[in-house]
Design a protein around this motif. Structure first.
Motif, short mmCIF file in Angstrom:
data_model
loop_
_atom_site.label_atom_id
_atom_site.label_comp_id
_atom_site.label_asym_id
_atom_site.label_seq_id
_atom_site.Cartn_x
_atom_site.Cartn_y
_atom_site.Cartn_z
N ARG A 289 -2.70 -9.07 -0.45
CA ARG A 289 -1.66 -9.00 0.59
C ARG A 289 -2.16 -9.53 1.92
NH1 ARG A 289 -0.64 -4.39 -0.34
NH2 ARG A 289 1.10 -4.73 -1.76
N LEU A 290 -3.47 -9.43 2.14
CA LEU A 290 -4.02 -9.87 3.42
C LEU A 290 -4.28 -11.37 3.48
CD1 LEU A 290 -6.42 -6.90 4.13
CD2 LEU A 290 -4.67 -7.75 5.70
N THR A 291 -4.20 -12.03 2.32
CA THR A 291 -4.52 -13.45 2.36
C THR A 291 -3.38 -14.34 1.86
OG1 THR A 291 -5.62 -13.09 0.23
CG2 THR A 291 -7.02 -13.22 2.17
N ARG A 292 -2.46 -13.76 1.11
CA ARG A 292 -1.38 -14.56 0.55
C ARG A 292 -0.27 -13.63 0.08
NH1 ARG A 292 -2.34 -13.63 -4.87
NH2 ARG A 292 -4.46 -12.98 -5.29
N ALA B 139 -6.23 -6.79 -0.76
CA ALA B 139 -6.90 -8.05 -0.41
C ALA B 139 -5.95 -9.23 -0.61
CB ALA B 139 -8.15 -8.23 -1.26
#
Lengths: 252, 274
Positions: A101-104, A99
């Motif tokens: 990695r998918l946002t920042r 999660a």
């Protein structure tokens, strides 16, 4: 109500073409509670989840999380399905930090937390393994840890143990209760399995199809902690027969 | 480990040796004249004795193959991604792509020479023309079959479309991408040789072979064919090697190394951050 309301739905409705997937529904979910949702296929359970998760925009009504309106907005809840949805090209550790990695950028803190959670819940040995090397139960545990480290107060679990064998499922239920007790999250838990809904929850919402709606809101009288003895507790049997009657009509 | 190396390297080598043996046997048993079909050893010797002439030509063919392969792979990947993302373009471009492959490649060579001359460019174009197609088809297929539940999960986490593309969709397409690249790699040399046949003014491997053929130097003709085949196989194996490196999870159950070195609990690297 004595406790705080974390999630509030006001007259939320979702329609697909001519089908009312979810009739106007109002709900209040207390912070820190464990609420199970049971019902047959097509009763709108998953629609309800997708509306809360922000994947679907409701036709009308309001979804409020912690006082904020989140209609059609994503990034506010933890979410887990029957399919573990681990990515095969990442190790267990990197799947847990997915999660982030998918946002920042994934930080060292993210990695340390992933390792801490994995160690705490019995997967510390497997941080560098790829998901293909894990059993079904272990994969679901990794998927749950991935949900946990999003730090969302509300976790939506859509039949997370539905694909597991009976033995593993029992272990996972015990494990989930332990994690829930230790982390103080609020859990909404969809299941087909009436026993599972009673064994885990504080409160059970029974849903019914055509149109999808909540037909009963049962406060679970079963005490905690839950053990295997809970499964034969008179309260358990009583609630179970009540739910069965709701699901299958009066004569059962 | 030893057994695996034996199985993966030894057995394929054995099949090549077997093939050469059968060739040798046929030529010897049926008393075939050397100008019709040489013995394997004769073909190899024809190449080695003239290696100083051949080597620069071989380098030329390798260069065309590799350049063309990379141009084709990049073009194929880009087209696959664009077509997967823009459905209108997919309907618009797909028939043209199929058409491009239906054109006999030999027929294409002549006009290419008119446009691009006798340089390395027409060969690169022909190789790329052959390579891009399987890459595009496989990437497109891979991207359209990414698990939508996984994409939705990323959405629930609040991921942007770009991050979802980079972190979910592209990695999920690695295997089909390499399938396309491997098909392209096997045909790449063929493309380079066709290009050389049609668009060489001076010297090239294809012309060297033609020359040998018209001189009835059959051993050299066979030898040159073997050289071309070796270039093709080597390139294919390199692509396979790249796939092995790029997809460790296909073969391993435990990652060789994690990014432990970049974490604060690892002493040595707090002192010596990378």
């Amino acid at each position: 109500m004595s406790s705080n309301i974390l999630l509030r739905l006001r007259n939320v409705e979702k329609v697909f073409g001519d089908t009312v997937a979810l009739a106007p529904t109002s709900l209040e979910i207390a912070a820190g509670s464990f609420v199970a949702i049971v019902g047959p296929s097509g009763c709108g359970k998953s629609t309800l989840f997708n509306v809360i998760a922000g994947l679907l925009q409701p036709e009308q009504g309001e979804v409020e999380l912690d006082g904020r309106l989140i209609n059609g907005a994503t990034g506010h809840v933890g979410y887990m399905l029957q399919k573990d949805l681990l990515v095969p090209w990442r190790t267990v550790e990197d799947n847990i930090t997915m999660a982030a990695r998918l946002t920042r950028r994934v930080t060292n803190d993210d990695r340390l937390e992933a390792r801490r959670v994995a160690h705490q819940y019995g997967l510390g040995e497997f941080l560098r393994h790829y998901p293909s090397a894990l059993s079904g139960g272990m994969r679901q545990r990794v998927a749950f840890m991935r949900t946990l480290v999003t730090h969302q107060p509300l976790l939506l679990l859509d039949e997370p143990f539905g694909a597991l064998d009976a033995q593993t499922r029992l272990e996972m239920q015990q494990w989930l209760l332990q994690v829930w007790r230790e982390t103080g999250r609020t859990v909404l838990f969809i299941t087909h399995d009436v026993d599972e809904s009673i064994f885990l929850s504080d409160r059970i919402l029974v849903m019914s199809p055509r149109p999808g709606r909540v037909v009963a809101d049962i406060s679970n009288p079963l005490g905690r902690p839950r053990t295997f003895d809970s499964l034969t507790d008179p309260h358990f049997v009583e609630v179970k027969s009540q739910i069965m009657r709701l699901l299958h009509g009066g004569d059962q | 480990m030893k057994r695996r190396v034996l199985r993966n390297v030894g057995v394929p080598l054995l099949s090549i040796v077997l093939l050469l043996t059968i060739w040798q046997l046929i030529v010897v048993v049926f008393h075939i004249a050397p100008y019709i079909a040489p013995r394997p050893w004769g073909a190899i010797r024809a190449v080695t004795t003239d290696w100083s002439t051949l080597w620069p030509l071989v380098l030329g063919t390798i260069r065309e193959t590799v350049y063309g392969f990379f141009v084709g792979a990049l073009l194929g990947l880009s087209l696959g991604v664009i077509m997967a993302k823009v459905k209108v373009l997919q309907r618009l471009v797909y028939p043209v792509l199929v058409l491009s492959q239906a054109v006999p490649i030999i027929a294409l060579a002549a006009p290419l020479v008119l446009i691009l001359g006798f340089s390395v460019t027409p060969k690169v174009v022909i190789v790329a023309w052959i390579v891009f197609f399987p890459v595009t088809v496989n990437v497109l297929d891979g991207l359209s079959h990414v698990d939508q539940d996984l994409v939705n999960l990323a959405k629930v986490y609040g991921a942007s479309r770009w991050r979802t593309f980079l972190q979910i969709e592209i990695p999920a397409t690695t295997t089909p991408l390499f399938s396309g690249l491997k098909i392209g790699a096997t045909y790449a040399v063929t493309g380079a040789i066709i290009g050389e046949l049609a668009a060489s003014s001076g010297s090239s491997l294809a012309l060297y072979q033609e020359h040998a053929n018209s001189n009835l130097n059959t051993a050299a003709v066979y030898g040159t064919t073997m050289v071309m085949t070796v270039i093709g196989i080597s390139w294919f194996l390199l692509v396979v090697g790249a796939e092995v490196l790029a997809t460790p999870w296909q073969r391993r159950s435990v990652a060789r190394r994690q990014r432990w070195r970049r974490t604060p609990d690892d002493r040595t690297n707090v002192l010596n951050p990378k």
